[in-house]
Design an enzyme around this catalytic site. Sequence first.
Site, PDB file in Angstrom:
ATOM      1  N   LYS A  88     -24.439  49.989  12.658  1.00 54.71           N
ATOM      2  CA  LYS A  88     -24.164  48.572  12.929  1.00 54.71           C
ATOM      3  C   LYS A  88     -22.956  48.153  12.095  1.00 54.71           C
ATOM      4  O   LYS A  88     -22.916  48.359  10.876  1.00 54.71           O
ATOM      5  CB  LYS A  88     -25.387  47.738  12.533  1.00 54.71           C
ATOM      6  CG  LYS A  88     -25.715  46.641  13.516  1.00 54.71           C
ATOM      7  CD  LYS A  88     -27.040  45.984  13.131  1.00 54.71           C
ATOM      8  CE  LYS A  88     -27.385  44.876  14.087  1.00 54.71           C
ATOM      9  NZ  LYS A  88     -28.557  44.111  13.633  1.00 54.71           N
TER      10      LYS A  88
HETATM   11  O1  G3P Z   1     -30.654  41.642  13.986  1.00 50.54           O
HETATM   12  C1  G3P Z   1     -29.780  40.606  14.129  1.00 50.54           C
HETATM   13  C2  G3P Z   1     -30.340  39.305  14.641  1.00 50.54           C
HETATM   14  O2  G3P Z   1     -31.259  39.538  15.651  1.00 50.54           O
HETATM   15  C3  G3P Z   1     -30.779  38.337  13.582  1.00 50.54           C
HETATM   16  O3  G3P Z   1     -31.550  37.281  14.079  1.00 50.54           O
HETATM   17  O4  G3P Z   1     -33.068  35.365  13.702  1.00 50.54           O
HETATM   18  O5  G3P Z   1     -31.689  36.225  11.796  1.00 50.54           O
HETATM   19  O6  G3P Z   1     -30.627  34.978  13.659  1.00 50.54           O
HETATM   20  P1  G3P Z   1     -31.739  35.893  13.257  1.00 50.54           P
END
Ligand code: G3P
Length: 216
Positions: A83
């Site tokens: 990533k």
């Molecule tokens: O993995 C990346 C992403 O899905 C993070 O989500 O909820 O932290 O905005 P969030």
Amino acid sequence: MKFFIDTANIEQIKEAASIGILDGVTTNPTLISREKGNPEDIFKAICEIVDGPVSAEAVSPDWQGMVKEGRHLASLHKNIVVKIPMTKEGLKAVKVLATEGIRTNVTLVFSPIQALLAARAGAAFVSPFVGRLDDIASEGMERVEQIMQIFSNYALSAEVIVASIRHPMHVVRAAMIGAHIATIPFKVIEQMMKHPLTDNGITRFLADWEKVKNRS
Ligand code: G3P
């Protein structure tokens, strides 16, 4: 549409895998920080459970550092996808890693033009964050529609992972748009299976069965 789980929690990953719908896993430093143990051990443990792409994030600020980290992460297991954050340095790293056959997932994508750049640099996956856009009163799913249109216009091979999913409607919209993948928190996967009419129906069927099961 393929389902990934957005977590580094081994129990949640095992549970989602047992449902038979799990195609991959995405992690990030925040998700890793919530779990116990060494990050590399966590990545390897996840790869033993899920036979699909497992995203592990590089955290170096410069492309040389990201490439070095990416090579090391990719050496841990064949399923590891590196990533990489959507920055100029990140794009440089994506290009080098792609030439070496190392798959990358460009993360923290918030606009269609960022997605196009990532795909052109050679990313295998591009991750637009819908929830974080919604949080600032910008329509996250509209960005996904635009990205899918652009990728289709130019037959780009990068797969779109709809990320930062907060509720089942994000998953429905991702599927209606035709996004390749949704990466979903465990709580939302559980919500997706539920419907009050299903629960009511089961309760009624069981009650009626009680009345007839001992009939001769
Ligand atoms: O993995 C990346 C992403 O899905 C993070 O989500 O909820 O932290 O905005 P969030």
